[in-house]
Motif scaffolding. Sequence first.
Motif, short mmCIF file in Angstrom:
data_model
loop_
_atom_site.label_atom_id
_atom_site.label_comp_id
_atom_site.label_asym_id
_atom_site.label_seq_id
_atom_site.Cartn_x
_atom_site.Cartn_y
_atom_site.Cartn_z
N ALA A 102 7.28 -2.29 -2.50
CA ALA A 102 7.38 -0.83 -2.49
C ALA A 102 6.81 -0.23 -3.76
O ALA A 102 6.16 0.82 -3.73
CB ALA A 102 8.85 -0.42 -2.32
N ALA A 103 7.03 -0.92 -4.89
CA ALA A 103 6.46 -0.43 -6.15
C ALA A 103 4.94 -0.47 -6.10
O ALA A 103 4.26 0.47 -6.57
CB ALA A 103 6.98 -1.27 -7.31
N ALA A 104 4.38 -1.55 -5.55
CA ALA A 104 2.92 -1.64 -5.44
C ALA A 104 2.38 -0.50 -4.57
O ALA A 104 1.35 0.13 -4.90
CB ALA A 104 2.52 -2.99 -4.85
N LEU A 105 3.06 -0.23 -3.47
CA LEU A 105 2.62 0.84 -2.57
C LEU A 105 2.74 2.21 -3.24
O LEU A 105 1.84 3.05 -3.15
CB LEU A 105 3.45 0.81 -1.29
CG LEU A 105 3.09 1.81 -0.19
CD1 LEU A 105 1.66 1.59 0.28
CD2 LEU A 105 4.06 1.71 0.97
N ALA A 106 3.85 2.45 -3.95
CA ALA A 106 4.06 3.74 -4.59
C ALA A 106 3.04 3.98 -5.71
O ALA A 106 2.49 5.08 -5.85
CB ALA A 106 5.48 3.82 -5.15
N LEU A 131 -3.83 -0.93 -11.90
CA LEU A 131 -3.45 -2.20 -12.53
C LEU A 131 -1.98 -2.50 -12.31
O LEU A 131 -1.61 -3.64 -11.97
CB LEU A 131 -3.76 -2.14 -14.03
CG LEU A 131 -3.37 -3.38 -14.84
CD1 LEU A 131 -4.14 -4.60 -14.36
CD2 LEU A 131 -3.62 -3.14 -16.33
N ALA A 132 -1.12 -1.50 -12.50
CA ALA A 132 0.31 -1.71 -12.27
C ALA A 132 0.60 -2.04 -10.82
O ALA A 132 1.46 -2.87 -10.50
CB ALA A 132 1.09 -0.47 -12.70
N LEU A 137 2.10 -6.09 -6.70
CA LEU A 137 1.79 -6.82 -5.47
C LEU A 137 1.78 -8.32 -5.71
O LEU A 137 2.24 -9.10 -4.87
CB LEU A 137 0.44 -6.36 -4.94
CG LEU A 137 0.02 -6.94 -3.57
CD1 LEU A 137 1.02 -6.53 -2.50
CD2 LEU A 137 -1.38 -6.46 -3.20
N ALA A 138 1.28 -8.75 -6.88
CA ALA A 138 1.31 -10.17 -7.22
C ALA A 138 2.74 -10.67 -7.34
O ALA A 138 3.07 -11.78 -6.89
CB ALA A 138 0.55 -10.42 -8.52
N ALA A 161 -1.58 -15.18 -7.38
CA ALA A 161 -2.90 -14.89 -7.95
C ALA A 161 -3.92 -14.57 -6.88
O ALA A 161 -4.77 -13.67 -7.06
CB ALA A 161 -3.37 -16.09 -8.79
N GLY A 162 -3.88 -15.28 -5.76
CA GLY A 162 -4.82 -14.99 -4.68
C GLY A 162 -4.64 -13.60 -4.12
O GLY A 162 -5.62 -12.88 -3.86
N THR A 163 -3.38 -13.19 -3.94
CA THR A 163 -3.12 -11.84 -3.45
C THR A 163 -3.62 -10.79 -4.42
O THR A 163 -4.23 -9.79 -4.03
CB THR A 163 -1.61 -11.67 -3.21
OG1 THR A 163 -1.15 -12.65 -2.27
CG2 THR A 163 -1.31 -10.29 -2.67
N ALA A 164 -3.36 -11.03 -5.72
CA ALA A 164 -3.82 -10.07 -6.73
C ALA A 164 -5.34 -9.98 -6.75
O ALA A 164 -5.90 -8.89 -6.90
CB ALA A 164 -3.29 -10.49 -8.11
N THR A 165 -6.02 -11.12 -6.59
CA THR A 165 -7.48 -11.10 -6.62
C THR A 165 -8.05 -10.34 -5.43
O THR A 165 -8.97 -9.52 -5.59
CB THR A 165 -8.02 -12.54 -6.63
OG1 THR A 165 -7.44 -13.26 -7.72
CG2 THR A 165 -9.53 -12.55 -6.76
N VAL A 166 -7.52 -10.60 -4.26
CA VAL A 166 -8.00 -9.91 -3.05
C VAL A 166 -7.80 -8.40 -3.19
O VAL A 166 -8.61 -7.60 -2.71
CB VAL A 166 -7.27 -10.46 -1.82
CG1 VAL A 166 -7.57 -9.61 -0.59
CG2 VAL A 166 -7.67 -11.90 -1.56
#
Length: 348
Positions: A102-106, A131-132, A137-138, A161-166
């Motif tokens: 939820a934080a990543a989405l917000a 960046l945040a 999301l990672a 790490a893979g999710t963050a890279t994508v």
Amino acid sequence: MSGIPPDPALHARLTDWVAAGLLDGSQAERIEAAERTRAAYGTVRAPRSGAPEAADRGRRVSLVVEALGYLGAVMAAIAGFLAVDTLWPGIPAGAQAAFAGAAALALGAAAIPLRGSAEPALVRLRSVLWLASTVSLAACAGVLAGRVGGFSPQVTVLAAAGTATVYAVPLWLRAPLPPQHLAMFAGAAMTLGSAVACLGEDVPLWAPGIAVWLLSAAWGVLAHRDRLPPRGTGHLAAAIGLLSGAQLTLAVPLGHLLALATAGGLVAAGVGLRRVWLLALGAYGTLQTVPQTAERYLPGSLAAPLSVLTVGVILLVLALLLAKWTKWTRWAERPAGPRSGGSARPAG
């Protein structure tokens, strides 16, 4: 690069130069990308005399909005952690992952209203929000893999790490700014290293180190050729990756040679490119590696402290030479014109 509107005047000049054969298309594109990045992170020019003060007031308002955005994001994150810890002790892993997602989405949604702005302060704010959002999301992917799925630490790091890279790559493609570049590199390096570690149960530590070192070396070359803008950020990311990868190989004898060569190469690059921070990173790598190498191959002797002393003296001499070289270069690059006799040459 569509996140930063182009400069019509610069684009017209570049088009004319390409038509005249002074540049090719790829060079023009790299120049325009570099100018967009500089405009986003450069200093704001003072308005010309006679220009209305509304533009200056608008810039000040943008800086206030940027500062309030940073402060609000930090306070919201702290308040969220404190509230969850107080109201829900022993929160399950699934809920932790949901909060991180939820934080990543917000945070990503908060950056949407800023995507059309060319004001440097608002571009920086959007970049930090992205960046945040990437970090959140990672964290969500890591909690899901490690605590919910029960996977090994290597697989957990690979998932995070893979999710963050994508997620970071398209953000960098949209606006190649330093935070997005660093997020993309960190994600790619950790993804590659953890992928190598997942190849077997007894994978030695030097194997992920070599993989990260090779990726960082290629990254530095591509950044230097302006294939991974901005160039300075690419140099920084590559230097940190080279040092980190080399440190992971110190368990084997050849790893010491690699680490020493890496540190020496960064020092040489700092002198050649006149980049003090590259010289500082090379010095840090040297101070990390030389004592370990001396202690391993000459235990119980004065080799370790003497090697540190020798390296320190060499780095001090290089720093003085770099400072003197920079002074002479600046003098030589001064525009032609009358120079007073006392100031014609820099003081030795």
